[in-house]
Design a protein around this motif. Structure first.
Motif, PDB file in Angstrom:
ATOM      1  N   TYR A   5       0.883  -1.162   0.000  1.00  7.98           N
ATOM      2  CA  TYR A   5       0.000   0.000   0.000  1.00  7.98           C
ATOM      3  C   TYR A   5       0.920   1.212   0.000  1.00  7.98           C
ATOM      4  O   TYR A   5       1.726   1.384   0.916  1.00  7.98           O
ATOM      5  N   TYR A  30      -1.179  -1.212  -4.256  1.00  7.62           N
ATOM      6  CA  TYR A  30      -2.418  -0.452  -4.108  1.00  7.62           C
ATOM      7  C   TYR A  30      -2.047   0.999  -3.832  1.00  7.62           C
ATOM      8  O   TYR A  30      -1.365   1.281  -2.844  1.00  7.62           O
ATOM      9  N   ILE A  32      -2.874   4.120  -2.421  1.00  4.20           N
ATOM     10  CA  ILE A  32      -3.870   4.627  -1.479  1.00  4.20           C
ATOM     11  C   ILE A  32      -4.068   6.137  -1.588  1.00  4.20           C
ATOM     12  O   ILE A  32      -5.031   6.656  -1.044  1.00  4.20           O
ATOM     13  N   ASP A  33      -3.179   6.830  -2.299  1.00  3.91           N
ATOM     14  CA  ASP A  33      -3.424   8.254  -2.534  1.00  3.91           C
ATOM     15  C   ASP A  33      -4.509   8.437  -3.593  1.00  3.91           C
ATOM     16  O   ASP A  33      -5.190   9.444  -3.619  1.00  3.91           O
ATOM     17  N   ILE A  34      -4.703   7.434  -4.424  1.00  7.22           N
ATOM     18  CA  ILE A  34      -5.753   7.472  -5.444  1.00  7.22           C
ATOM     19  C   ILE A  34      -7.063   6.929  -4.884  1.00  7.22           C
ATOM     20  O   ILE A  34      -8.142   7.309  -5.312  1.00  7.22           O
ATOM     21  N   GLN A  35      -6.956   6.037  -3.894  1.00 12.09           N
ATOM     22  CA  GLN A  35      -8.131   5.436  -3.253  1.00 12.09           C
ATOM     23  C   GLN A  35      -8.086   5.744  -1.752  1.00 12.09           C
ATOM     24  O   GLN A  35      -7.718   4.893  -0.941  1.00 12.09           O
ATOM     25  N   PRO A  36      -8.442   6.983  -1.374  1.00  8.22           N
ATOM     26  CA  PRO A  36      -8.327   7.393   0.026  1.00  8.22           C
ATOM     27  C   PRO A  36      -9.083   6.518   1.019  1.00  8.22           C
ATOM     28  O   PRO A  36      -8.614   6.301   2.135  1.00  8.22           O
ATOM     29  N   SER A  37     -10.230   5.981   0.638  1.00 11.96           N
ATOM     30  CA  SER A  37     -10.977   5.141   1.581  1.00 11.96           C
ATOM     31  C   SER A  37     -10.209   3.853   1.875  1.00 11.96           C
ATOM     32  O   SER A  37     -10.207   3.365   3.006  1.00 11.96           O
ATOM     33  N   MET A  38      -9.521   3.321   0.875  1.00  8.15           N
ATOM     34  CA  MET A  38      -8.688   2.138   1.086  1.00  8.15           C
ATOM     35  C   MET A  38      -7.520   2.492   2.010  1.00  8.15           C
ATOM     36  O   MET A  38      -7.154   1.708   2.882  1.00  8.15           O
ATOM     37  N   LYS A  40      -7.381   4.811   4.351  1.00  5.23           N
ATOM     38  CA  LYS A  40      -7.866   4.955   5.730  1.00  5.23           C
ATOM     39  C   LYS A  40      -8.092   3.585   6.355  1.00  5.23           C
ATOM     40  O   LYS A  40      -7.692   3.319   7.492  1.00  5.23           O
ATOM     41  N   SER A  41      -8.697   2.694   5.595  1.00  6.22           N
ATOM     42  CA  SER A  41      -9.008   1.351   6.084  1.00  6.22           C
ATOM     43  C   SER A  41      -7.738   0.559   6.406  1.00  6.22           C
ATOM     44  O   SER A  41      -7.641  -0.059   7.465  1.00  6.22           O
TER      45      SER A  41
END
Length: 73
Positions: A5, A30, A32-38, A40-41
């Protein structure tokens, strides 16, 4: 298989991916800067607040330095 991540332009994320490539280990990245919810999770799940966050077979390895130790076992 490893899971990394990461965020763009993170030097330790780049080093971790390079290390896995050099050792012939497969990984999935993955962003995670492109998918912020991922992001955070995974940060809540791992209790880490820095990247990269690296998992191997659903077990937390940690960050780049932890990966180096893990691969030298």
């Amino acid at each position: 298989m490893y899971e990394i991540y990461s965020i763009a332009n993170c030097p330790f994320c780049l080093k971790a991916k390079e290390l896995l490539r050099e050792t012939g280990k497969g990984f999935t990245e993955y962003a995670i800067d492109i998918q912020p919810s991922m992001g955070k999770s995974i940060m809540e799940k791992s209790s880490m607040n820095t990247v990269p966050i690296i998992y191997h077979k659903d077990e937390l390895v940690g960050g780049y330095n932890d990966l180096k130790i893990h691969l030298n076992k």
